[in-house]
Motif scaffolding. Sequence first.
Motif, PDB file in Angstrom:
ATOM      1  N   LEU A 283       3.513  -2.653 -10.227  1.00 20.58           N
ATOM      2  CA  LEU A 283       4.546  -3.215  -9.351  1.00 20.58           C
ATOM      3  C   LEU A 283       4.119  -4.529  -8.706  1.00 20.58           C
ATOM      4  O   LEU A 283       4.960  -5.296  -8.251  1.00 20.58           O
ATOM      5  CB  LEU A 283       4.912  -2.205  -8.253  1.00 20.58           C
ATOM      6  N   PHE A 284       2.831  -4.785  -8.658  1.00 19.64           N
ATOM      7  CA  PHE A 284       2.318  -5.999  -8.017  1.00 19.64           C
ATOM      8  C   PHE A 284       2.424  -7.193  -8.975  1.00 19.64           C
ATOM      9  O   PHE A 284       2.295  -7.037 -10.189  1.00 19.64           O
ATOM     10  CB  PHE A 284       0.850  -5.809  -7.622  1.00 19.64           C
ATOM     11  N   PRO A 285       2.597  -8.389  -8.433  1.00 17.82           N
ATOM     12  CA  PRO A 285       2.602  -9.586  -9.281  1.00 17.82           C
ATOM     13  C   PRO A 285       1.229  -9.797  -9.920  1.00 17.82           C
ATOM     14  O   PRO A 285       0.207  -9.369  -9.383  1.00 17.82           O
ATOM     15  CB  PRO A 285       2.913 -10.725  -8.299  1.00 17.82           C
TER      16      PRO A 285
ATOM     17  N   LYS B 156      -4.298   2.733  -3.214  1.00 18.63           N
ATOM     18  CA  LYS B 156      -5.043   3.907  -2.748  1.00 18.63           C
ATOM     19  C   LYS B 156      -4.465   4.408  -1.420  1.00 18.63           C
ATOM     20  O   LYS B 156      -4.245   5.614  -1.244  1.00 18.63           O
ATOM     21  CB  LYS B 156      -6.522   3.558  -2.587  1.00 18.63           C
ATOM     22  N   ILE B 157      -4.187   3.497  -0.498  1.00 13.29           N
ATOM     23  CA  ILE B 157      -3.622   3.880   0.803  1.00 13.29           C
ATOM     24  C   ILE B 157      -2.242   4.506   0.625  1.00 13.29           C
ATOM     25  O   ILE B 157      -1.926   5.536   1.235  1.00 13.29           O
ATOM     26  CB  ILE B 157      -3.560   2.658   1.748  1.00 13.29           C
ATOM     27  N   MET B 158      -1.424   3.897  -0.208  1.00 14.60           N
ATOM     28  CA  MET B 158      -0.073   4.418  -0.438  1.00 14.60           C
ATOM     29  C   MET B 158      -0.126   5.831  -1.042  1.00 14.60           C
ATOM     30  O   MET B 158       0.617   6.712  -0.612  1.00 14.60           O
ATOM     31  CB  MET B 158       0.719   3.490  -1.359  1.00 14.60           C
TER      32      MET B 158
ATOM     33  N   SER C 284      -8.568  -6.598  -5.854  1.00 13.03           N
ATOM     34  CA  SER C 284      -9.158  -5.617  -4.932  1.00 13.03           C
ATOM     35  C   SER C 284      -8.150  -5.165  -3.881  1.00 13.03           C
ATOM     36  O   SER C 284      -8.093  -3.981  -3.525  1.00 13.03           O
ATOM     37  CB  SER C 284     -10.387  -6.207  -4.234  1.00 13.03           C
ATOM     38  N   LEU C 285      -7.358  -6.110  -3.395  1.00 14.31           N
ATOM     39  CA  LEU C 285      -6.347  -5.783  -2.400  1.00 14.31           C
ATOM     40  C   LEU C 285      -5.260  -4.891  -3.006  1.00 14.31           C
ATOM     41  O   LEU C 285      -4.772  -3.964  -2.374  1.00 14.31           O
ATOM     42  CB  LEU C 285      -5.739  -7.063  -1.822  1.00 14.31           C
ATOM     43  N   LYS C 286      -4.912  -5.155  -4.255  1.00 13.59           N
ATOM     44  CA  LYS C 286      -3.925  -4.356  -4.976  1.00 13.59           C
ATOM     45  C   LYS C 286      -4.400  -2.902  -5.081  1.00 13.59           C
ATOM     46  O   LYS C 286      -3.641  -1.965  -4.817  1.00 13.59           O
ATOM     47  CB  LYS C 286      -3.704  -4.971  -6.364  1.00 13.59           C
TER      48      LYS C 286
END
Length: 155
Positions: free
Chosen positions: A43-45, A58-60, A51-53
Amino acid sequence: MAAISDEHFSSLQILLKLIAALHTLSHHILFHNLTAPEQILVLFPKSFHPSLKILITKIMLEHSTTWRNEALSNQISLPHLVEMDWRVDMKTASDSVSRMAVPTCLVHMKVEDSSCLRGSGALSSVTVELSKETLDTMLDGLGRIRDQLSVVARK
């Protein structure tokens, strides 16, 4: 009151956009029941920091079960049938000759109103008296509803 500088205003706008994007992402994950990291990472661009992705994914995933349960427990729903009993009565006396010896159906239902937030729903009793004609009309309507549900279930 101190004025907000252009730099702070710009940072605030970026922060608000980030919060809105995370909110939208969490709703998408819950609505589509995404449970695997691979389902979320796509879902991410492409230009998103790797790393942020992974960290956001993981948090979600860590919190999605709790969020889903919270959303389900707070959703508004229609009352549902808990118990039903029925009987046929014969009216043998009346002030009107035309109503003597007329069968009627008495339907007693216990329904639970689960729209109450947090906690068990409130139980209420409903009794309905139906003539033969009214009962026929209701059964015909319920038959149509059953047929429509069958058509939808087959799709």
